[in-house]
Design a protein around this motif. Structure first.
Motif, PDB file in Angstrom:
ATOM      1  N   GLU A 205      23.712  53.842  16.265  1.00  0.00           N
ATOM      2  CA  GLU A 205      23.347  53.658  14.857  1.00  0.00           C
ATOM      3  C   GLU A 205      23.133  55.014  14.202  1.00  0.00           C
ATOM      4  O   GLU A 205      22.658  55.963  14.847  1.00  0.00           O
ATOM      5  N   LEU A 206      23.488  55.105  12.938  1.00  0.00           N
ATOM      6  CA  LEU A 206      23.261  56.302  12.117  1.00  0.00           C
ATOM      7  C   LEU A 206      22.653  55.870  10.791  1.00  0.00           C
ATOM      8  O   LEU A 206      23.087  54.870  10.204  1.00  0.00           O
ATOM      9  N   ARG A 207      21.688  56.641  10.337  1.00  0.00           N
ATOM     10  CA  ARG A 207      21.078  56.376   9.036  1.00  0.00           C
ATOM     11  C   ARG A 207      20.979  57.681   8.247  1.00  0.00           C
ATOM     12  O   ARG A 207      20.716  58.742   8.810  1.00  0.00           O
ATOM     13  N   ALA A 208      21.196  57.564   6.937  1.00  0.00           N
ATOM     14  CA  ALA A 208      21.113  58.717   6.040  1.00  0.00           C
ATOM     15  C   ALA A 208      20.694  58.221   4.667  1.00  0.00           C
ATOM     16  O   ALA A 208      20.850  57.045   4.336  1.00  0.00           O
ATOM     17  N   HIS A 209      20.159  59.136   3.857  1.00  0.00           N
ATOM     18  CA  HIS A 209      19.778  58.771   2.495  1.00  0.00           C
ATOM     19  C   HIS A 209      20.134  59.911   1.554  1.00  0.00           C
ATOM     20  O   HIS A 209      20.274  61.065   1.967  1.00  0.00           O
ATOM     21  N   GLU A 210      20.271  59.583   0.284  1.00  0.00           N
ATOM     22  CA  GLU A 210      20.632  60.577  -0.723  1.00  0.00           C
ATOM     23  C   GLU A 210      19.372  61.228  -1.280  1.00  0.00           C
ATOM     24  O   GLU A 210      18.346  60.577  -1.478  1.00  0.00           O
ATOM     25  N   GLU A 211      19.488  62.522  -1.553  1.00  0.00           N
ATOM     26  CA  GLU A 211      18.369  63.270  -2.119  1.00  0.00           C
ATOM     27  C   GLU A 211      18.904  64.213  -3.179  1.00  0.00           C
ATOM     28  O   GLU A 211      19.879  64.932  -2.950  1.00  0.00           O
ATOM     29  N   SER A 212      18.281  64.210  -4.358  1.00  0.00           N
ATOM     30  CA  SER A 212      18.722  65.073  -5.452  1.00  0.00           C
ATOM     31  C   SER A 212      18.042  66.428  -5.323  1.00  0.00           C
ATOM     32  O   SER A 212      16.808  66.508  -5.375  1.00  0.00           O
ATOM     33  N   LEU A 230      20.618  63.493   6.726  1.00  0.00           N
ATOM     34  CA  LEU A 230      20.882  62.721   7.929  1.00  0.00           C
ATOM     35  C   LEU A 230      19.549  62.413   8.604  1.00  0.00           C
ATOM     36  O   LEU A 230      18.883  63.306   9.126  1.00  0.00           O
ATOM     37  N   ASP A 231      19.166  61.148   8.579  1.00  0.00           N
ATOM     38  CA  ASP A 231      17.869  60.758   9.138  1.00  0.00           C
ATOM     39  C   ASP A 231      17.884  60.690  10.659  1.00  0.00           C
ATOM     40  O   ASP A 231      16.874  60.999  11.304  1.00  0.00           O
ATOM     41  N   GLY A 232      18.997  60.295  11.246  1.00  0.00           N
ATOM     42  CA  GLY A 232      19.025  60.210  12.705  1.00  0.00           C
ATOM     43  C   GLY A 232      20.291  59.541  13.209  1.00  0.00           C
ATOM     44  O   GLY A 232      20.934  58.755  12.506  1.00  0.00           O
ATOM     45  N   VAL A 233      20.652  59.875  14.439  1.00  0.00           N
ATOM     46  CA  VAL A 233      21.790  59.278  15.142  1.00  0.00           C
ATOM     47  C   VAL A 233      21.289  58.860  16.528  1.00  0.00           C
ATOM     48  O   VAL A 233      20.768  59.692  17.274  1.00  0.00           O
ATOM     49  N   LEU A 234      21.446  57.604  16.843  1.00  0.00           N
ATOM     50  CA  LEU A 234      20.991  57.068  18.120  1.00  0.00           C
ATOM     51  C   LEU A 234      22.152  56.415  18.852  1.00  0.00           C
ATOM     52  O   LEU A 234      22.931  55.681  18.245  1.00  0.00           O
ATOM     53  N   VAL A 235      22.271  56.680  20.141  1.00  0.00           N
ATOM     54  CA  VAL A 235      23.268  56.054  21.005  1.00  0.00           C
ATOM     55  C   VAL A 235      22.574  55.687  22.307  1.00  0.00           C
ATOM     56  O   VAL A 235      21.779  56.483  22.836  1.00  0.00           O
ATOM     57  N   LEU A 236      22.844  54.489  22.822  1.00  0.00           N
ATOM     58  CA  LEU A 236      22.255  54.084  24.093  1.00  0.00           C
ATOM     59  C   LEU A 236      22.560  55.115  25.172  1.00  0.00           C
ATOM     60  O   LEU A 236      23.664  55.662  25.231  1.00  0.00           O
ATOM     61  N   ALA A 237      21.584  55.369  26.033  1.00  0.00           N
ATOM     62  CA  ALA A 237      21.706  56.444  27.023  1.00  0.00           C
ATOM     63  C   ALA A 237      22.928  56.260  27.912  1.00  0.00           C
ATOM     64  O   ALA A 237      23.623  57.227  28.229  1.00  0.00           O
ATOM     65  N   ARG A 238      23.252  55.041  28.318  1.00  0.00           N
ATOM     66  CA  ARG A 238      24.363  54.832  29.236  1.00  0.00           C
ATOM     67  C   ARG A 238      25.719  55.053  28.589  1.00  0.00           C
ATOM     68  O   ARG A 238      26.739  55.154  29.267  1.00  0.00           O
ATOM     69  N   TYR A 239      25.756  55.116  27.243  1.00  0.00           N
ATOM     70  CA  TYR A 239      27.021  55.293  26.536  1.00  0.00           C
ATOM     71  C   TYR A 239      27.103  56.645  25.827  1.00  0.00           C
ATOM     72  O   TYR A 239      27.943  56.831  24.950  1.00  0.00           O
ATOM     73  N   ARG A 240      26.225  57.580  26.194  1.00  0.00           N
ATOM     74  CA  ARG A 240      26.298  58.901  25.578  1.00  0.00           C
ATOM     75  C   ARG A 240      27.415  59.731  26.216  1.00  0.00           C
ATOM     76  O   ARG A 240      27.903  59.411  27.284  1.00  0.00           O
TER      77      ARG A 240
END
Length: 302
Positions: A205-212, A230-240
């Motif tokens: 999962e990846l999440r981001a938001h806009e900032e002026s 960029l708020d964060g990027v997460l990937v399950l450990a076994r699939y990194r």
């Protein structure tokens, strides 16, 4: 599923046997034990040094590997009708038999000219990290002239648990899909992307938001600029280490277009973002973190 048999169609019996062994995940010794045939006999058939093996031996090997023998007898010229006695309906096309998948590394040879095991996964060795036997490469960066052992042209692992995990990870790499999530739970000025398997399992999962920027810096001249965080990027450990995180970031960048993206991270996130094309911007102020002391000593600030 019926398997083709050695016949006038030119089927290579050794190649067919290696394909069956790979599909059944059997070594030569394991196949020989199942079929009750000596292992050297299996090796001779696969290498072509037994050009005319006994039919019963071939049948036992094919059956032990999960295949099935079939013999087709063509009618003689006297048995073939010269003309149909009555009109017959046209023959319906039959579905071709599904051929056994070839061994992907069957054309590779070791330094002695021998084939590698058909039931294992073999890959080429270009540098020490490609070879599990190069234990010294984990701690030393040596030039090629100082390698304590010569690198083989290719290698493989005998550990089947590692092999199965490697195959699963490769299947995930090829089948994972990335999509954007929208709806009332995601604000209009935010982005959420997920990486999923075919069965819908969420593995990234990846999440981001806009900032002026003008709201942060108070610069009215920069009001037209847009910036995403960029708020964060997460990937399950076994699939990194499969490129899934980079696919998420790349999908975000393609969706944003000319919008600038910034992120605040620490190691190992710095290496990850650098691999995604991010660079360090020296004009940004350094981040400071304040931690309260647990032992009662004075807090440290850095």
């Amino acid at each position: 599923m019926a398997e083709p048999t050695p016949s006038s169609r030119g089927t290579d019996l050794g190649d067919l046997l290696r394909r069956l062994r790979r599909r059944a995940d059997l070594s030569q010794r394991e196949l020989a034990a199942r079929a009750g045939v000596p292992q050297p006999a299996v090796a001779r058939i696969e290498s072509g040094r037994a050009p005319d093996p006994r039919y019963r031996t071939v049948e036992r090997l094919v059956r032990a590997a999960g295949g099935r023998m079939r013999v087709d007898v063509e009618p003689s010229a006297a048995e073939q009708p010269t003309a149909p006695e009555q009109p017959t309906a046209p023959e319906q096309p039959t579905a071709p038999e599904q051929p056994t998948a070839p061994v992907p590394h069957d054309d590779m040879r070791d330094r002695a000219g021998r084939r590698y095991p058909a039931h294992l996964d073999v890959w080429e060795v270009h540098e020490p990290r490609d070879w599990p036997g190069a234990w010294w490469a984990e701690w030393y960066s040596l030039p090629a002239r100082l390698y304590p052992l010569p690198l083989p042209p290719a290698t493989y692992r005998l550990n089947r648990d590692y092999r199965d995990e490697r195959r699963e990870r490769e299947a995930v790499r090829q089948s994972v899909t990335v999509r954007r999530v929208t709806g009332p739970t995601v604000p209009a000025t935010a982005w959420r992307f997920v990486a999923e398997l075919r069965d819908g399992e969420l593995i990234g999962e990846l999440r981001a938001h806009e900032e002026s920027p003008h709201l942060r810096w108070g610069d009215g001249e920069r009001a037209e600029e847009r910036e995403a965080v960029l708020d964060g990027v997460l990937v399950l450990a076994r699939y990194r280490r499969l490129g899934i995180g980079r696919r998420l970031v790349q999908t975000l960048l393609e969706a944003l277009g000319p919008v600038r993206v910034r992120a605040l991270t620490e190691q190992p996130g710095i290496s990850f973002l650098h691999a995604c094309g991010f660079g360090i911007e020296a004009s940004r102020p350094a981040a400071m973190r304040f931690e309260a002391s647990v032992s009662g000593a004075r807090p440290r600030r850095w």
